[in-house]
Every structure is written in C-alpha cells, then in structure tokens.
Design an enzyme around this catalytic site. Structure first.
Site, PDB file in Angstrom:
ATOM      1  N   ALA A   4       0.990  -1.590  -0.679  1.00  0.00           N
ATOM      2  CA  ALA A   4      -0.170  -0.226  -0.203  1.00  0.00           C
ATOM      3  C   ALA A   4       1.006   1.335  -0.520  1.00  0.00           C
ATOM      4  CB  ALA A   4      -0.526   0.099   0.910  1.00  0.00           C
ATOM      5  N   GLU A   5       1.977   0.764   0.417  1.00  0.00           N
ATOM      6  CA  GLU A   5       3.317   2.551   1.075  1.00  0.00           C
ATOM      7  C   GLU A   5       4.028   2.907   0.140  1.00  0.00           C
ATOM      8  OE1 GLU A   5       5.577   4.999   3.941  1.00  0.00           O
ATOM      9  OE2 GLU A   5       4.841   3.508   4.577  1.00  0.00           O
ATOM     10  N   THR A   6       3.863   1.584  -0.869  1.00  0.00           N
ATOM     11  CA  THR A   6       4.795   2.221  -2.005  1.00  0.00           C
ATOM     12  C   THR A   6       3.810   2.121  -3.187  1.00  0.00           C
ATOM     13  OG1 THR A   6       6.304  -0.059  -1.133  1.00  0.00           O
ATOM     14  CG2 THR A   6       6.049   0.440  -4.412  1.00  0.00           C
TER      15      THR A   6
END
Length: 162
Positions: free
Chosen positions: A76-78
C-alpha cells in the site's frame, strides 16, 4: 553522467519491476528501492490517479503461513508513495505522513494485487486509498496513505525528468 545511450544504473531493476520505459529517466538514478525488490512487487499501471501492482504471497508470509499484515502495508505505501511522487512532479518529492490499514481476510498462496486510487491530489498533500485483492478479486485489506509534497532542496541533484 547519464546520456540517452547509456542505461541508468537501475535499468534492469526498473524493467524487472514493470516500470514503463518512459519513467526510467525519473527513477533511473535511484531505482524502485530495495524493499520493493525484496517483496517481489511488480508494477502494472502507474499514474497519480491510479497505480496498480502485484506481489507474491510466497516469501512474504508470517509464522502462521499467511501473508504478513506488514506486507499489505508495504504494498500500500509503495503504491501511494509512487502515485504521490508522480503527482508532485519534477523538482518536488513526496513524504508519507500517515498510513493505516484494515485487514479483511487472509491469504496463504498466490498473488495479491494492490489498486491505488487518488482521493485527493492537492498542491501540498495527496491522499490515496489502496485496496488489496486476491486472484478471485476478493478484498484482503484496505489502506489509506497521506503524503506531504515538498520542493527539493536547492542543492539537490536535478531531476532526470519525469
């Protein structure tokens, strides 16, 4: 010096991660990051409005044999960070300031797909929702990330172009 004929240091890494050739100039001097490589994340679609990538479950599991919750958050953060950085554009960068996830169901094998959709694309902040699904399209987790957009420091190396 990198010219149009000499591959950037991370050309093979970018190609393996599914980064389109038109974005190699932007990422050619830094690559996609060692965690993205270790997790096996492969990009399918890249834009500030929508970014999609896949990640194998194998190699990213916790002791019970299911996909680690942190692996969901890494994907998700990527996705949210890449989308925010693309929105920021040349001469600017994105800094994550908030990320959170809710896990709905587990997965023990196969491939996870993360689909990142913009909620807000502003001048100083972006917010994206990321939905992780299994190969049958079932929702595994939902995450949200907010990124602060900042100008690069004047002494920073110039962007290779986006």
């Amino acid at each position: 010096m990198i010219d149009n004929f000499t591959p950037a240091p991370y050309a093979a890494e970018l190609e393996a991660a599914g980064i389109p050739a038109e974005l190699h100039g932007w990422l050619g001097r830094m690559g996609v990051g060692s965690l993205v490589v270790k997790m096996g994340i492969r990009f399918v679609e890249l834009s500030p409005e929508r970014t999609v990538a896949t990640m194998p479950v194998e190699g990213n599991t916790q002791v019970a044999g299911i996909l680690h919750g942190g692996a969901h958050v890494v994907l998700a953060e990527t996705l949210g960070s890449f989308a925010a950085a693309m929105h920021a554009g040349p001469g600017r960068h994105a800094l994550g300031v908030d990320v959170g996830a809710t896990h709905h169901r587990s997965i023990a094998s196969g491939t996870v797909t993360g689909t990142c959709t913009a909620i807000h694309l502003g001048r100083t902040l972006t917010t994206h929702e990321i939905v992780m699904t299994d190969e049958q399209g079932r929702r595994l987790s939902t995450a949200r990330i907010t990124n602060l957009l900042r100008d690069n420091a004047p002494d920073a190396a110039p962007d290779a172009g986006q």
